[in-house]
Structures are given as structure tokens and as C-alpha cells.
Design a protein around this motif. Structure first.
Motif, PDB file in Angstrom:
ATOM      1  N   PHE A 650       0.827  -1.199   0.000  1.00 43.38           N
ATOM      2  CA  PHE A 650       0.000   0.000   0.000  1.00 43.38           C
ATOM      3  C   PHE A 650       0.869   1.259   0.000  1.00 43.38           C
ATOM      4  O   PHE A 650       0.586   2.213  -0.711  1.00 43.38           O
ATOM      5  CB  PHE A 650      -0.934   0.010   1.212  1.00 43.38           C
ATOM      6  N   VAL A 651       1.912   1.256   0.814  1.00 38.52           N
ATOM      7  CA  VAL A 651       2.800   2.423   0.890  1.00 38.52           C
ATOM      8  C   VAL A 651       3.416   2.710  -0.472  1.00 38.52           C
ATOM      9  O   VAL A 651       3.515   3.872  -0.905  1.00 38.52           O
ATOM     10  CB  VAL A 651       3.905   2.181   1.951  1.00 38.52           C
ATOM     11  N   LYS A 652       3.814   1.656  -1.188  1.00 34.37           N
ATOM     12  CA  LYS A 652       4.416   1.832  -2.513  1.00 34.37           C
ATOM     13  C   LYS A 652       3.407   2.420  -3.502  1.00 34.37           C
ATOM     14  O   LYS A 652       3.718   3.307  -4.295  1.00 34.37           O
ATOM     15  CB  LYS A 652       4.924   0.489  -3.032  1.00 34.37           C
ATOM     16  N   VAL A 653       2.169   1.909  -3.449  1.00 35.33           N
ATOM     17  CA  VAL A 653       1.136   2.375  -4.380  1.00 35.33           C
ATOM     18  C   VAL A 653       0.785   3.831  -4.107  1.00 35.33           C
ATOM     19  O   VAL A 653       0.585   4.625  -5.028  1.00 35.33           O
ATOM     20  CB  VAL A 653      -0.114   1.473  -4.278  1.00 35.33           C
ATOM     21  N   LYS A 654       0.719   4.193  -2.842  1.00 35.72           N
ATOM     22  CA  LYS A 654       0.435   5.594  -2.485  1.00 35.72           C
ATOM     23  C   LYS A 654       1.482   6.521  -3.097  1.00 35.72           C
ATOM     24  O   LYS A 654       1.151   7.567  -3.676  1.00 35.72           O
ATOM     25  CB  LYS A 654       0.418   5.748  -0.972  1.00 35.72           C
ATOM     26  N   GLN A 655       2.749   6.132  -2.974  1.00 36.73           N
ATOM     27  CA  GLN A 655       3.822   6.972  -3.522  1.00 36.73           C
ATOM     28  C   GLN A 655       3.726   7.059  -5.045  1.00 36.73           C
ATOM     29  O   GLN A 655       3.939   8.120  -5.638  1.00 36.73           O
ATOM     30  CB  GLN A 655       5.188   6.411  -3.105  1.00 36.73           C
ATOM     31  N   LYS A 656       3.364   5.932  -5.669  1.00 39.91           N
ATOM     32  CA  LYS A 656       3.252   5.933  -7.131  1.00 39.91           C
ATOM     33  C   LYS A 656       2.093   6.818  -7.590  1.00 39.91           C
ATOM     34  O   LYS A 656       2.175   7.481  -8.623  1.00 39.91           O
ATOM     35  CB  LYS A 656       3.068   4.497  -7.647  1.00 39.91           C
ATOM     36  N   PHE A 657       1.009   6.826  -6.841  1.00 37.19           N
ATOM     37  CA  PHE A 657      -0.140   7.690  -7.135  1.00 37.19           C
ATOM     38  C   PHE A 657       0.330   9.142  -7.252  1.00 37.19           C
ATOM     39  O   PHE A 657       0.042   9.844  -8.224  1.00 37.19           O
ATOM     40  CB  PHE A 657      -1.177   7.537  -6.020  1.00 37.19           C
ATOM     41  N   ILE A 658       1.058   9.590  -6.242  1.00 33.84           N
ATOM     42  CA  ILE A 658       1.510  10.986  -6.202  1.00 33.84           C
ATOM     43  C   ILE A 658       2.539  11.250  -7.291  1.00 33.84           C
ATOM     44  O   ILE A 658       2.482  12.279  -7.999  1.00 33.84           O
ATOM     45  CB  ILE A 658       2.080  11.307  -4.802  1.00 33.84           C
ATOM     46  N   THR A 659       3.488  10.315  -7.475  1.00 32.28           N
ATOM     47  CA  THR A 659       4.537  10.491  -8.497  1.00 32.28           C
ATOM     48  C   THR A 659       3.935  10.581  -9.891  1.00 32.28           C
ATOM     49  O   THR A 659       4.308  11.453 -10.696  1.00 32.28           O
ATOM     50  CB  THR A 659       5.536   9.321  -8.426  1.00 32.28           C
ATOM     51  N   ASN A 660       2.993   9.693 -10.215  1.00 30.25           N
ATOM     52  CA  ASN A 660       2.368   9.690 -11.546  1.00 30.25           C
ATOM     53  C   ASN A 660       1.646  11.005 -11.824  1.00 30.25           C
ATOM     54  O   ASN A 660       1.693  11.532 -12.936  1.00 30.25           O
ATOM     55  CB  ASN A 660       1.386   8.529 -11.670  1.00 30.25           C
ATOM     56  N   CYS A 661       0.952  11.521 -10.797  1.00 28.50           N
ATOM     57  CA  CYS A 661       0.235  12.787 -10.970  1.00 28.50           C
ATOM     58  C   CYS A 661       1.219  13.935 -11.262  1.00 28.50           C
ATOM     59  O   CYS A 661       0.947  14.801 -12.098  1.00 28.50           O
ATOM     60  CB  CYS A 661      -0.599  13.108  -9.735  1.00 28.50           C
ATOM     61  N   ARG A 662       2.342  13.912 -10.586  1.00 23.40           N
ATOM     62  CA  ARG A 662       3.351  14.955 -10.826  1.00 23.40           C
ATOM     63  C   ARG A 662       3.910  14.854 -12.238  1.00 23.40           C
ATOM     64  O   ARG A 662       4.114  15.861 -12.913  1.00 23.40           O
ATOM     65  CB  ARG A 662       4.479  14.828  -9.793  1.00 23.40           C
ATOM     66  N   LEU A 663       4.154  13.613 -12.695  1.00 23.55           N
ATOM     67  CA  LEU A 663       4.675  13.412 -14.048  1.00 23.55           C
ATOM     68  C   LEU A 663       3.693  13.897 -15.109  1.00 23.55           C
ATOM     69  O   LEU A 663       4.090  14.294 -16.203  1.00 23.55           O
ATOM     70  CB  LEU A 663       5.000  11.934 -14.267  1.00 23.55           C
ATOM     71  N   LYS A 664       2.390  13.845 -14.769  1.00 20.06           N
ATOM     72  CA  LYS A 664       1.368  14.332 -15.719  1.00 20.06           C
ATOM     73  C   LYS A 664       1.223  15.843 -15.686  1.00 20.06           C
ATOM     74  O   LYS A 664       0.441  16.416 -16.435  1.00 20.06           O
ATOM     75  CB  LYS A 664       0.021  13.688 -15.384  1.00 20.06           C
ATOM     76  N   GLY A 665       1.952  16.490 -14.750  1.00 18.17           N
ATOM     77  CA  GLY A 665       1.892  17.948 -14.662  1.00 18.17           C
ATOM     78  C   GLY A 665       0.712  18.487 -13.892  1.00 18.17           C
ATOM     79  O   GLY A 665       0.374  19.673 -14.007  1.00 18.17           O
ATOM     80  N   ILE A 666       0.070  17.638 -13.107  1.00 14.93           N
ATOM     81  CA  ILE A 666      -1.064  18.100 -12.303  1.00 14.93           C
ATOM     82  C   ILE A 666      -0.537  18.957 -11.159  1.00 14.93           C
ATOM     83  O   ILE A 666       0.435  18.574 -10.492  1.00 14.93           O
ATOM     84  CB  ILE A 666      -1.861  16.906 -11.765  1.00 14.93           C
ATOM     85  N   PRO A 667      -1.124  20.116 -10.917  1.00 16.30           N
ATOM     86  CA  PRO A 667      -0.647  20.993  -9.836  1.00 16.30           C
ATOM     87  C   PRO A 667      -0.651  20.279  -8.478  1.00 16.30           C
ATOM     88  O   PRO A 667      -1.518  19.461  -8.188  1.00 16.30           O
ATOM     89  CB  PRO A 667      -1.658  22.154  -9.850  1.00 16.30           C
ATOM     90  N   GLU A 668       0.332  20.642  -7.651  1.00 15.74           N
ATOM     91  CA  GLU A 668       0.482  20.014  -6.336  1.00 15.74           C
ATOM     92  C   GLU A 668      -0.779  20.163  -5.487  1.00 15.74           C
ATOM     93  O   GLU A 668      -1.173  19.236  -4.771  1.00 15.74           O
ATOM     94  CB  GLU A 668       1.673  20.631  -5.580  1.00 15.74           C
ATOM     95  N   GLU A 669      -1.409  21.338  -5.565  1.00 18.49           N
ATOM     96  CA  GLU A 669      -2.603  21.569  -4.747  1.00 18.49           C
ATOM     97  C   GLU A 669      -3.730  20.616  -5.152  1.00 18.49           C
ATOM     98  O   GLU A 669      -4.435  20.079  -4.305  1.00 18.49           O
ATOM     99  CB  GLU A 669      -3.068  23.029  -4.897  1.00 18.49           C
ATOM    100  N   THR A 670      -3.860  20.403  -6.482  1.00 18.04           N
ATOM    101  CA  THR A 670      -4.894  19.485  -6.968  1.00 18.04           C
ATOM    102  C   THR A 670      -4.582  18.050  -6.553  1.00 18.04           C
ATOM    103  O   THR A 670      -5.468  17.299  -6.121  1.00 18.04           O
ATOM    104  CB  THR A 670      -5.006  19.564  -8.502  1.00 18.04           C
ATOM    105  N   ILE A 671      -3.303  17.662  -6.671  1.00 17.24           N
ATOM    106  CA  ILE A 671      -2.897  16.307  -6.244  1.00 17.24           C
ATOM    107  C   ILE A 671      -3.240  16.106  -4.779  1.00 17.24           C
ATOM    108  O   ILE A 671      -3.801  15.072  -4.386  1.00 17.24           O
ATOM    109  CB  ILE A 671      -1.381  16.098  -6.459  1.00 17.24           C
TER     110      ILE A 671
END
Length: 988
Positions: A650-671
Motif C-alpha cells: 500500500f505504501v508503494k502504491v500511495k507513492q506511485k499515485f503521487i509520483t504519476n500525478c506529478r509526471l502528468k503535470g497536475i498541480p500540487e494543490e490538486t494532487i
């Protein structure tokens, strides 16, 4: 070198978890460890699963003991040996017989007798699988032992139970708790040794130097033992693999069932429907869950044959195959339910059906499952672990230290100043913290049943609790890890209400045609029912009657099935906690605001305005918003709940969720916003199919409440009520024209009965009335007819003074037309002056001596106070009892005229809920009824809540400002005072 290690599943003996044991083993350089808990196998599966993470070869077995006395240790040579050990232990846990001093002839088990036990048995002959266990304390005198000649049979048997002195202290406390004795009186024979720890290298070297053969024997034994269970995500599950014994036959049968169900469920069969069936069947077959569906189908078939109602819910309601087989009544095509939430080829964890039955029917269903599927011991209940919590730990330790109850109460409540405690109290608090989380005893899972392909004892020993069904010694998490997926059979009062209402209608209104309670589509389209939902007139109805739900229904103006489905999930804590309940309401009421959500979220969840409402939404957001694959997305959803949150995956998946969103250029506040929504609500949300199942049952109960309110309210009373106290449902019945009567000796049964519009409360409402006496009264009445008067009753029933007083004071003999005070005098005279009745038939009827009584009277008001004393509430309008109120009064219906204005109302307290503000201060939400039976909802902010507390049941003067939020009116309290009742006329 360690063949006798304990975890804290050696209940009230061990002190740390199986994972901590592995950590210790790794720290001490061990490559092999044996877990041998005392008369228990709870931790074995978990130990084997985690051992590879520590590069340790696991051996599992059982430390067989009689009390604290060690008899022998059994180590499983292989999986067959573990099966033998579990079967052997289970025989003795079921039969409650003591475990014999000597082990039987196992075929795949290594038996180690401690030297002390060998001496006690004077054992001279050893089988090839039997060994003598040498403890560290045995080494100094071993050369003098008469068993020195058996060195070829000797192995090192060093117990590992503690890490340090503190663990040993905790152990002694646990032993005192187990023996229910003061710590100072705990016998040494009930304790382990403080030296039962991992040995230092020097000690091991000394033993190896003195007795190399013992070390060699130990290593050889370790090498001969191995155990394997498959914990890989994509592995063969361990459930029953075939329903008929032929998987191809199973599949053909489920196809036939689907075709039959198709004709019943759909008038028009579209390509969407047929394609969905094909897709689901292919997935079910590929994942080898055909038998899983057929087992659930068989359970439902049995229930229907017995006339039992059920609700199939959980994520299983997302399946059209489940709908066609009658497991659920939710149409996934109509609701566009996401089958992948329930089952997909990428999903590691199992499909899940929750099947509710009436609480009265559930035991019979469970019994059927055990009888039909028992095979070779292939059915068992799941266990849960009852762990020490603060209150329980403090109370147990307080008894061990000999503290008086008054001190225990203070420490248990946690309301004490740590600096003002004496040394003994401080010890209790200190060690209670160390006990928290340690398993205290095994219990039974609320609903989980496992039906395995292999015998249950292949995986675990079993207990036989009072329910009478074998229960494995591990919980749901471990069960799923090893591939045993539970069938959830739950008891639910709501279904009992529906079933009983239909029975009461047939009896009370026989002229009516039969009711098809499963014609839910008609109920969903009924404007009267939908108007009641939008007006929140749902008291007594399943899942929609609570104050919070009444508020939500009004704010959303729910008047459709789909609206109720959404509301059933929005009310869950997660949506409210994330702030998205309010946002959902705003978007629901304002079409412009509904367009302001994140474009991707709106695209994923257009039906809910881009707000996560259902469990499926977590998967969708993870998959489409954060680009996780379906396996990762489901790990995320699953990880949001309970123990799984701490899992590494679960910890790994949580980190990947956030990393993938950043790679897509989604603003930090939205993430951050999207993640917070996901995290705060996913562990509490319902699957959409689950909410849909609940909404169907809600509509069934709403239909009955709308058109047969009196019969329905009687069924509610007979099924333990619901969210509110009994008197609320009595009040609701009166509001719908019911004439409420206190229990009647001739017309009442155990349960409440209805004749026309007259409702006679059941004798079960008289809590202090002896249940055996009730049974006698009813049996005698059925056998020899109604009781004609009090004399006739006393002639036929042998009763005690305090019991007849209850019946007379509550009005059970009102039918005689004699004042109850006169009846009471008569009864007391007879019971106190006549000889005790015998059970012989009387040859001649002897008349009781006539008694001349003074003229006695009682008023209706005195009767009401008797009701309050015996029932706990009056059977009249409680406002008739208040001492004084203002002459000019307003009521709940006047509130719309006072929005944002001060208003004084009088309300009878129904319930209240405490909550905490962001600053941790207490505030309350109150629920009252006015004189005319209309609801008043109140808000008590912290300063007012502290100044004007609730003071128990009664009528309150409520002063506050009327506020409207989304058309829901409530009173923000500024003053509150409970009004005195008139003096009790029985004592004035």
C-alpha cells in the motif's frame, strides 16, 4: 537452534508478535526458526508468509501443554504433519478433554519431550520421530542424568518467549490474569523462566563444545522439517473448487441458471445485457470462481425454500451473474455498475458477497451451510482476536495488583491526573499500556464462513465456541493471505421487520390480496413513497431513519431510487470527513457549481458531479487520474481500510499515485486535494452495488410503512426497534392512528400484537417479568382458554408477589373493569394468606375466602407513572405530564416563519449526538419531538453545550435561532432547560 518459540498468540503467556519474533531471529543471525505457540496455531500462516522477508526458513508446530506444564512439542515435518497436529489439537479443544501426557503415533510430525517430562513418564522407548528436548538449565547436570545414554535422541529445546526483563514482567502479569489471582500469589509453576530468550553466541559455543551431538541432532531435525503455503497474489485459491465435483459441469450449470434468470429479470434482452453476461462468465471461469457463485446460489435457494428473505450486497451486487442467480436483487445494467470492482483478472484479493438474513433466520442458514458442505471437515467459521484495550487492561491488572473497584473505575475511565497516582496505580497504568494490542482471547468473526477444497485442519486447528460450529484460529486477513475467501452470512433486523410485517398483514387484514414485496420497481416509481423520502418521513425504515439521514434526504430532496443509492453512500463517514458531502450537496443543487470540478474527475464520475461517493470511484480515480494499473488501483482501495494500510504494497502504491500525478503535470494543490479525498473516504465508502442493495431494502420497508404503517410499526417493535428507543416507535404508531394499550393478559403474546387499530404491547416489554412465568401464562392460556378474571388467573398460575404486581400495575387486567388498586390488594391478600398451590388436579374447587376491601381508586395519571416506572416511558403524550409551559406556544411547523429569528419551542428529547470541533471541544446535535409529534433538530455549539447540558429524558424548553441550510431547518440553541414533570400523584 530454536525449536520452541512463542508469539503472543500463546494466549496470556507470550509477549510479542510473530513478526517481532522473525525480527529477533534475523538480529541473532538465525536462518531457521520454529514457531510453536501453546495449544494454538493462530500465527502460523502469518509466520510462514513473512519469514521469507527475513531470509528465515520457517518451521511450525504446537507446544502442547496442560495449563502451564509442557507435555511435548510437535513440529510439522511437512504440510501433512501440520494437518495431523491441527486435527489432534482440535479434538481436545472441541471435547474439552485434557491433552494426554504422551503423543500419539504421528506419521509426519517430530515430537520433542522436555527432559523433565521424559523423567516424569519414565519413558525408555522412543519412536524414530521422538526426541528428548534439552533446555539450557538441563546442561550442567546432564552428565548425571539416567537419560545421558540417549544422546542420539537429544535436541536443544530452548524456549524463546521474552526479549528482556520487561517482557518477563508482562508475562507474569498475563499469567496472573489467566489464573485469576493476585500477582503475589502466582505459583512459580505457572510462569516461564526469565532466561527463555535468544541465547548469546558464547552460550551456544559452550553447548556445541560440550555436546556436539545435541547440536548436530538439532540441525538435522531442522533440515528435515519444511512447510509451504502459497501466498503469491496470482495463485490458486483454496476455496471449494467444484460444486458438483466436475468443473466443466459446474460451468454448464451456471450458464443454464443465467439463461433461466435472464427470462425472469429482463423483458427485453439487449446486446448490452448479453455481452455483459458473456464477459462476466468468461472472467468467472478464468479466475476459477464458478463454484464460489454456485455455493452462494445454493444458500439462497435453501433460504427461499424456507421462506427466508435476504439481501445480497457488497461488491457482489455489481455482477449481472449474481443478479440472474438471485444472489442479489440489484440490476447492474440499470445502475451502470462497474463489474471490475467486484472481479477482474488483475485483482489479487477475492470477490465478496455479503448476504443478509433476518437475525431470526441466520442460525438456520449457518447450520445448513455446515451440514451441506461439511465434506471432510471443510467448513469453519473465521476467528477474530479480542485484544487488550485500555479499559480492559486496567481492570485486569487492577485485580492482579489488588486495587479496590472504586480506584479501578477511575483508572479505567482514563479521567485521572498521572501525577497524583500512587506507586501501585502508576504500575497499573504503565503496564496496561504494554498490554494494549496483545491478544487476550479468540472470538468468532461476525459473519465469515470458509468452505475449503482441502480439510480445514490443513490450515489451522479449530475451536468449538458456544455457537457450536468449528472455528479456525486465524482471522480474515490471514485467511485471505492463504487463499481462503470467506462467505459472509449476516443477521439483520430490517429483513425481520419486512418478513414479520407481511405475516401481520395477512393475520390482521386477511381480506387484502397477497403483497409481492419483491416488486421493487413499482415501489421506486410510487409518488407517495418518494414524497415521504423527500420529506424524510422514514421512521422505522431501514437505513434512512437516523437524524443524519433525515437531514441529508431533505437537503438533497431525494425522491428517486438513484438519489437514495447515492445518499446511502454519501452519509458514510469518509465523504463527510473529506468535506465532499457538503460539496456534493452544493453541486447537486447548483448546476453551475457542478461544472467547477476537476475536468478529469467530472469525466470519470459525471453521475456524482465529480465527487467520489462509491468505492469504485477510488479505483477509477487511481486508474484514470493517477495512471495506476487495475492491480495497483485495487491495492489502493483495499489498503485504505484496517490493517492493510500498513502493508508495504500500500505504501508503494500511495507513492506511485503521487509520483504519476506529478509526471502528468497536475498541480500540487490538486494532487493534494484529490489524494485527501481518496484517503479520507475510501476506507468507509460503500461499493455502489452495496448502496443499491441497501436502497432496495429501504424501498421495501418504505412501501410497508407508507401503506401499512400500523402493522409495520408492530413488526419494528417485535424486531428490537432500530436507531431510536422503543417509545419513539410507539409514538410513531400512535401518530398513524394506532391505539396503544399496555400489555393485556389475554390479548398480548411475548411480542406485540395488533387487532384492527388496537396495538397491545408484548409481555417482553416488561423487563422485570420472569420469562419462565411468561411462557407458563401463554401455555396455560392456549391450553385452557382466556383468563376470566384475577381470581381465575391466580387459580391457574403459580406466581410470586412481585411478579403479579408488575402485571397489575401495568394494566394487564384492565379488561376486568376493576380498579387496579383493588386488584392489587386482592392479589396480595391471596398470595400472602393462602397455602402454596400444588400441581395436583383438585377434586373439588374451593372458593377463596371473600375479602372486604375499602373503596380504592386510582387515576389515569397514577397509571402513567406506573408505566414510566415499569416500561421506562409513558404510553401517553409526555407533554401531558409537564408542570407548566407558556400559554402561547410555537411548534415545529412554525419554524419556516422564524428563519434567522429567535424562537422558543418545547420538545421531548429523543436522542442526541456528541461530536468534537477542530479544537477538540464538545458540541451536540439534538433530536426532539414537539407536542404534535413533529421533529425538532437542534445544534448546541460548545459554549452553550457546556452551560446547558442534556439532563436525561423529558420535555425541554428550547430557545434559539432558526437556521436553514439547504432547506433543512434546525434550531441553534442559546438556552435550554428541562421542564419538571408534575408531582407523582402516587406519593402526594
Amino acid at each position: 537452534m530454536y525449536l520452541n518459540c512463542h508469539s503472543y498468540y500463546s494466549l496470556r503467556y507470550g509477549t510479542f508478535s510473530e513478526k517481532e519474533l522473525l525480527e529477533l531471529g534475523q538480529k541473532h543471525g538465525q536462518k531457521v526458526l520454529a514457531l510453536t505457540d501453546i495449544n494454538n496455531t493462530s500465527a502460523c500462516m502469518s509466520f510462514v508468509r513473512q519469514a521469507a522477508d527475513f531470509d528465515i526458513k520457517p518451521i511450525i508446530g504446537i507446544d502442547f501443554r496442560c495449563g502451564a506444564k509442557q507435555l511435548f512439542v510437535g513440529l510439522a515435518k511437512n504440510n501433512k504433519g501440520f494437518h495431523e497436529l491441527n486435527s489432534y489439537l482440535s479434538f481436545y479443544t472441541h471435547s474439552k478433554q485434557p491433552i494426554p501426557e504422551e503423543a500419539p503415533q504421528f506419521t509426519s510430525v517430530k515430537i520433542i519431550y522436555p527432559l523433565s517430562q521424559v523423567i516424569s513418564l519414565a519413558k525408555e522407548n522412543f519412536s524414530s520421530n521422538e526426541y528428548i528436548g534439552i533446555a539450557i538449565s538441563d546442561i550442567p547436570l546432564l552428565h548425571r542424568s539416567p537419560y545421558f545414554k540417549f544422546q542420539k535422541k537429544m535436541v536443544l529445546l530452548n524456549q524463546v518467549t521474552f526479549r528482556h526483563k520487561r517482557d518477563f514482567n508482562v508475562h507474569r502479569l498475563l499469567r496472573a490474569i489467566d489464573n485469576n489471582t493476585l500477582l503475589s500469589k502466582l505459583p512459580k509453576t505457572e510462569e516461564g523462566q526469565a532466561s527463555d530468550t535468544f541465547l548469546n553466541a558464547e552460550t551456544l559455543d559452550n553447548i556445541a563444545e560440550q555436546y556436539p551431538l545435541i547440536i548436530k541432532n538439532t540441525e538435522t531435525l531442522q533440515n528435515e522439517c519444511s512447510i509451504h503455503f502459497d501466498f503469491k497474489p496470482k495463485r490458486q485459491h483454496q476455496n471449494l473448487l467444484s460444486f458438483f465435483g466436475d468443473r466443466n459441469g459446474d460451468y454448464k450449470f451456471i450458464e443454464i441458471l443465467c439463461q433461466k434468470g435472464l427470462k425472469k429479470r429482463y423483458d427485453e434482452i439487449t446486446p448490452i445485457i448479453t455481452n455483459r453476461i458473456k464477459k462476466e462468465l468468461e472472467t468467472i471461469k478464468e479466475m476459477d470462481y464458478v463454484a464460489f457463485f454456485l455455493v452462494n446460489w445454493k444458500i439462497i435457494q435453501y433460504a427461499k425454500s424456507k421462506g427466508y428473505y435476504h439481501v445480497g450486497r457488497g461488491s457482489g451486487a455489481n455482477s449481472i451473474v449474481a443478479y440472474l442467480l438471485g444472489i442479489t436483487d440489484v440490476d447492474p445494467i440499470h445502475l451502470d455498475l462497474y463489474f471490475e470492482r467486484f472481479m477482474n483478472i488483475h485483482r489479487a484479493n477475492p470477490p465478496d458477497f455479503d448476504i443478509d438474513f433476518s437475525s431470526k433466520d441466520r442460525n438456520d442458514i449457518t447450520n445448513f451451510i455446515f451440514e451441506y458442505f461439511k465434506g471432510h471437515g471443510q467448513v469453519a467459521l473465521l476467528a477474530t482476536y479480542n485484544c487488550f484495550k485500555h479499559s480492559g487492561a486496567v481492570r485486569e491488572l487492577g485485580k492482579v495488583f489488588g486495587l479496590p473497584k472504586a480506584e479501578l473505575d477511575i483508572l479505567s475511565d482514563g479521567k485521572f491526573d498521572i501525577n497524583k497516582l500512587d506507586s501501585l496505580q502508576s504500575l497499573v497504568v504503565k503496564y496496561s499500556q504494554l498490554l494494549i494490542g496483545i491478544p487476550n482471547h479468540l472470538s468468532v468473526h461476525s459473519s465469515g464462513i470458509i468452505i475449503s477444497e482441502k480439510p480445514i485442519h490443513y490450515f489451522s486447528a479449530t475451536n468449538l465456541p458456544p455457537k457450536g460450529f468449528p472455528t479456525v484460529q486465524f482471522d480474515m486477513e490471514i485467511s485471505e493471505d492463504v487463499g481462503l475467501f470467506k462467505y459472509d452470512i449476516l443477521g439483520q433486523r430490517g429483513l425481520g421487520k419486512i418478513k414479520d410485517t407481511l405475516s401481520i398483514i395477512r393475520k390482521n387484514r386477511p381480506e387484502l390480496p397477497p403483497i409481492d414485496i419483491h416488486d421493487v420497481k413499482r415501489f421506486m416509481e410510487d409518488p407517495v413513497i418518494n414524497k415521504n423520502i423527500s420529506d424524510a418521513k422514514c421512521i422505522g425504515c431501514f437505513y434512512v431513519e437516523s437524524p443524519a439521514m433525515r437531514m441529508l434526504l431533505k437537503k438533497l430532496g431525494v425522491n428517486t431510487y438513484l438519489g437514495l443509492v447515492a445518499a446511502s453512500s454519501i452519509i458514510r463517514p469518509g465523504v463527510a470527513k473529506s468535506g465532499m458531502m457538503r460539496e456534493y450537496i452544493l453541486r447537486h443543487r447548483d448546476s453551475e457549481r457542478a461544472k467547477q470540478g476537476h475536468p478529469v474527475m467530472l469525466e470519470i464520475m459525471p453521475e456524482t458531479y465529480g465527487v467520489m461517493v462509491y468505492q469504485e470511484d477510488v479505483i477509477k480515480v487511481a486508474h484514470y487520474f493517477a495512471d495506476l494499473n487495475l492491480i495497483e488501483a485495487d491495492q489502493l482501495r483495499r489498503g485504505m481500510s484496517g490493517k492493510f494500510r500498513s502493508r508495504e504494497e500500500f505504501v508503494k502504491v500511495k507513492q506511485k499515485f503521487i509520483t504519476n500525478c506529478r509526471l502528468k503535470g497536475i498541480p500540487e494543490e490538486t494532487i493534494k486535494d484529490v489524494w485527501n479525498q481518496t484517503e479520507s473516504f475510501a476506507g468507509y465508502a460503500f461499493a455502489k452495488g452495496h448502496s443499491a442493495s441497501y436502497a432496495i431494502e429501504s424501498y421495501q420497508s418504505l412501501f410497508l410503512k407508507t401503506y401499512y404503517p400500523l402493522e409495520y410499526m408492530v413488526a419494528v417493535l417485535n424486531n428490537g426497534g432500530g436507531f431510536y428507543r422503543t417509545e419513539t416507535y410507539i409514538h410513531e404508531a400512535r401518530l398513524h392512528g394506532g391505539v396503544i394499550h399496555s400489555p393485556n393478559i389475554n390479548l398480548s403474546n411475548i411480542e406485540t400484537t395488533i387487532i384492527g387499530q388496537d396495538i397491545f404491547l408484548g409481555l417482553a416489554h416488561l423487563h422485570n417479568l420472569d420469562t419462565d412465568l411468561v411462557a407458563t401464562i401463554l401455555h396455560e392460556r392456549e391450553k385452557n382458554g382466556p383468563y376470566t378474571n384475577l381470581e381465575n388467573f391466580l387459580d391457574r398460575i403459580d406466581t410470586k408477589t412481585e411478579q403479579i404486581q408488575i402485571l397489575l400495575r401495568i394494566g394487564a387486567f384492565n379488561f376486568t373493569g376493576i380498579n387496579r388498586r383493588e386488584l392489587l390488594w386482592t392479589a396480595l391478600y391471596r398470595l400472602n394468606t393462602e397455602h402454596k398451590k400444588t400441581h395436583q388436579n383438585e377434586l373439588f374447587k374451593i372458593k377463596s375466602k371473600a375479602v372486604s376491601l375499602p373503596k380504592l381508586t386510582s387515576t389515569e395519571l397514577e397509571d402513567v407513572f406506573d408505566q414510566m416506572e415499569i416500561l421506562g416511558y409513558p404510553l401517553c403524550n409526555p407533554f401531558l405530564l409537564v408542570e407548566q409551559t407558556e400559554k402561547t406556544q410555537h411548534y415545529s411547523l412554525d419554524m419556516p416563519d422564524f428563519i434567522n429569528k429567535q424562537l422558543t419551542l418545547y420538545g421531548y428529547l429523543v436522542t442526541y449526538k456528541r461530536t468534537s470541533t477542530s479544537k477538540g471541544t464538545s458540541m451536540f446535535f439534538g433530536t426532539f419531538l414537539d407536542k404534535h409529534g413533529q421533529w425538532i433538530d437542534t445544534v448546541h455549539f460548545p459554549p452553550v453545550a457546556a452551560r446547558y447540558p442534556f439532563r436525561g429524558r423529558g420535555v425541554y424548553k428550547l430557545v434559539g435561532k432558526v437556521v436553514s441550510e439547504f432547506d433543512f431547518l434546525s434550531l441553534e440553541i442559546t438556552q435550554m432547560q428541562r421542564i419538571n414533570y408534575i408531582p407523582d400523584p402516587r406519593y402526594t
